[in-house]
Design a protein around this motif. Structure first.
Motif, PDB file in Angstrom:
ATOM      1  N   ASP A  93      27.539  15.356 -16.485  1.00 14.51           N
ATOM      2  CA  ASP A  93      26.517  16.108 -16.221  1.00 14.51           C
ATOM      3  C   ASP A  93      27.154  17.010 -14.827  1.00 14.51           C
ATOM      4  OD1 ASP A  93      25.240  15.689 -18.223  1.00 14.51           O
ATOM      5  OD2 ASP A  93      23.707  15.019 -17.302  1.00 14.51           O
ATOM      6  N   ASP A  94      28.610  16.285 -14.106  1.00 18.10           N
ATOM      7  CA  ASP A  94      28.658  16.330 -12.479  1.00 18.10           C
ATOM      8  C   ASP A  94      27.718  16.159 -11.459  1.00 18.10           C
ATOM      9  OD1 ASP A  94      30.739  16.913 -10.467  1.00 18.10           O
ATOM     10  OD2 ASP A  94      31.227  18.939 -11.269  1.00 18.10           O
ATOM     11  N   LEU A  95      26.855  15.467 -11.647  1.00 17.56           N
ATOM     12  CA  LEU A  95      26.001  15.583 -10.574  1.00 17.56           C
ATOM     13  C   LEU A  95      25.902  16.080  -9.189  1.00 17.56           C
ATOM     14  CD1 LEU A  95      22.812  15.277 -10.330  1.00 17.56           C
ATOM     15  CD2 LEU A  95      22.863  12.765  -9.541  1.00 17.56           C
ATOM     16  N   ILE A 100      31.595  11.345  -5.440  1.00 16.17           N
ATOM     17  CA  ILE A 100      32.829  10.311  -4.981  1.00 16.17           C
ATOM     18  C   ILE A 100      34.680  11.315  -5.536  1.00 16.17           C
ATOM     19  CG2 ILE A 100      33.799   8.348  -6.129  1.00 16.17           C
ATOM     20  CD1 ILE A 100      31.375   6.786  -5.529  1.00 16.17           C
ATOM     21  N   ASP A 101      33.764  12.027  -6.547  1.00 16.97           N
ATOM     22  CA  ASP A 101      35.205  13.336  -6.515  1.00 16.97           C
ATOM     23  C   ASP A 101      35.622  13.962  -5.575  1.00 16.97           C
ATOM     24  OD1 ASP A 101      32.860  13.924  -6.378  1.00 16.97           O
ATOM     25  OD2 ASP A 101      32.987  15.529  -8.015  1.00 16.97           O
ATOM     26  N   GLU A 102      34.514  14.269  -4.475  1.00 13.10           N
ATOM     27  CA  GLU A 102      34.384  14.626  -3.440  1.00 13.10           C
ATOM     28  C   GLU A 102      36.168  14.221  -1.955  1.00 13.10           C
ATOM     29  OE1 GLU A 102      32.159  16.006  -4.645  1.00 13.10           O
ATOM     30  OE2 GLU A 102      32.269  18.197  -4.903  1.00 13.10           O
ATOM     31  N   HIS A 145      35.237  17.664 -16.246  1.00  8.61           N
ATOM     32  CA  HIS A 145      36.693  17.849 -14.993  1.00  8.61           C
ATOM     33  C   HIS A 145      35.720  17.429 -13.814  1.00  8.61           C
ATOM     34  CE1 HIS A 145      38.516  19.971 -18.093  1.00  8.61           C
ATOM     35  NE2 HIS A 145      38.119  20.818 -18.240  1.00  8.61           N
ATOM     36  N   THR A 146      34.412  16.647 -13.725  1.00 10.65           N
ATOM     37  CA  THR A 146      34.400  15.917 -12.759  1.00 10.65           C
ATOM     38  C   THR A 146      35.119  15.775 -11.439  1.00 10.65           C
ATOM     39  OG1 THR A 146      32.006  15.711 -13.920  1.00 10.65           O
ATOM     40  CG2 THR A 146      32.687  14.669 -11.539  1.00 10.65           C
ATOM     41  N   PHE A 147      36.614  14.579 -12.411  1.00 12.07           N
ATOM     42  CA  PHE A 147      37.607  14.248 -11.155  1.00 12.07           C
ATOM     43  C   PHE A 147      38.459  15.572 -10.822  1.00 12.07           C
ATOM     44  CE2 PHE A 147      35.028  10.318 -11.835  1.00 12.07           C
ATOM     45  CZ  PHE A 147      34.745   9.971 -10.751  1.00 12.07           C
ATOM     46  N   LEU A 148      39.274  16.107 -11.847  1.00 12.69           N
ATOM     47  CA  LEU A 148      40.057  16.592 -11.670  1.00 12.69           C
ATOM     48  C   LEU A 148      39.939  17.810 -11.223  1.00 12.69           C
ATOM     49  CD1 LEU A 148      43.430  16.004 -13.030  1.00 12.69           C
ATOM     50  CD2 LEU A 148      43.210  17.626 -14.193  1.00 12.69           C
ATOM     51  N   ASP A 149      38.909  18.705 -10.741  1.00 16.87           N
ATOM     52  CA  ASP A 149      38.812  19.666 -10.753  1.00 16.87           C
ATOM     53  C   ASP A 149      38.814  19.560  -9.067  1.00 16.87           C
ATOM     54  OD1 ASP A 149      36.161  18.715 -10.337  1.00 16.87           O
ATOM     55  OD2 ASP A 149      35.084  20.128 -10.453  1.00 16.87           O
ATOM     56  N   ASP A 150      38.425  18.195  -8.109  1.00 12.04           N
ATOM     57  CA  ASP A 150      39.188  18.243  -7.126  1.00 12.04           C
ATOM     58  C   ASP A 150      40.101  17.577  -6.438  1.00 12.04           C
ATOM     59  OD1 ASP A 150      35.674  18.557  -5.724  1.00 12.04           O
ATOM     60  OD2 ASP A 150      35.566  16.907  -8.145  1.00 12.04           O
ATOM     61  N   ILE A 151      40.834  17.139  -7.471  1.00  5.14           N
ATOM     62  CA  ILE A 151      42.141  17.031  -7.477  1.00  5.14           C
ATOM     63  C   ILE A 151      42.780  18.040  -7.758  1.00  5.14           C
ATOM     64  CG2 ILE A 151      43.984  15.544  -8.448  1.00  5.14           C
ATOM     65  CD1 ILE A 151      41.611  13.790  -6.749  1.00  5.14           C
TER      66      ILE A 151
HETATM   67 MG    MG Z   1      34.271  17.440  -8.920  1.00  4.69          MG
END
Ligand code: MG
Length: 191
Positions: A93-95, A100-102, A145-151
């Motif tokens: 849900d990308d709460l 941690i992704d940021e 895409h919770t992690f990849l959007d930030d990377i």
């Molecule tokens: Mg993200």
């Protein structure tokens, strides 16, 4: 089964990063477009070629290689429902309060200087281009895409900072008042 390699050349890392990003719907050009748009606010006539080269340079370095590969894998594992509850739901849900992704993005974005982190914040808030696409797609059921959007945002931000560093170096070199001293020239003062 033969154990896989852990070390790769810069060219291999670049190609592996391009491949995994494309599998997740991200091209080098789409990252460079964010870089170009951001730096164009400060300098006129920035070459797209410099932005693309900056993105490619970052994608060939070992730390960014680990960030990209790990982020893509984490998102894929969420899509495969491989996490335990409640992390599975929080990541899917990308709460908003999960950061941690940021944190990963902030770390990567400072590669070429502290302003990379300001650039990252701008990209994270305004979600332009491919970041917006990842963000919108990530809202669909079964897509993460919770992690990849930030990377991806962090790579655009670091590339933007590299472009600024290259431009400022060129400015310093054309300034006549700039004394072109080698660090070894100071040895004369010591004697
Ligand atoms: Mg993200």
């Amino acid at each position: 089964m033969k154990k896989g390699r852990t070390l790769f050349t810069r060219e291999e890392m670049l190609q592996m990063n391009i491949k995994v990003l494309e599998q997740r719907g991200v091209t080098v050009r789409s990252i460079a477009e964010i870089t170009h748009k951001q730096q164009s606010r400060y300098t006129k006539d920035i070459s797209m070629d410099l932005c693309i080269k900056s993105v490619e340079k970052i994608l060939s370095l070992r730390d960014p290689f680990h960030f990209v590969q790990l982020a893509a894998d984490l998102d894929r594992l969420v899509e495969a429902k491989a996490f335990s509850s409640p992390m599975q739901e929080i990541l899917h849900d990308d709460l908003g309060l999960f950061g941690i992704d940021e944190t990963l993005g902030l770390d990567l974005s400072g590669l070429y200087g502290t302003i990379g982190q300001t650039n990252f914040g701008d990209i994270d808030v305004n979600k332009v281009g491919v970041i917006n696409k990842l963000n919108e797609e990530g809202k669909k059921e079964g897509v993460c895409h919770t992690f990849l959007d930030d990377i991806v945002g962090a790579i655009a931000a670091a590339a933007s900072t590299r472009v600024a560093q290259v431009i400022n170096e060129e400015l310093a070199l054309v300034d006549d008042s700039y004394q072109k001293l080698s660090i070894f020239d100071f040895e004369d003062d010591i004697k």
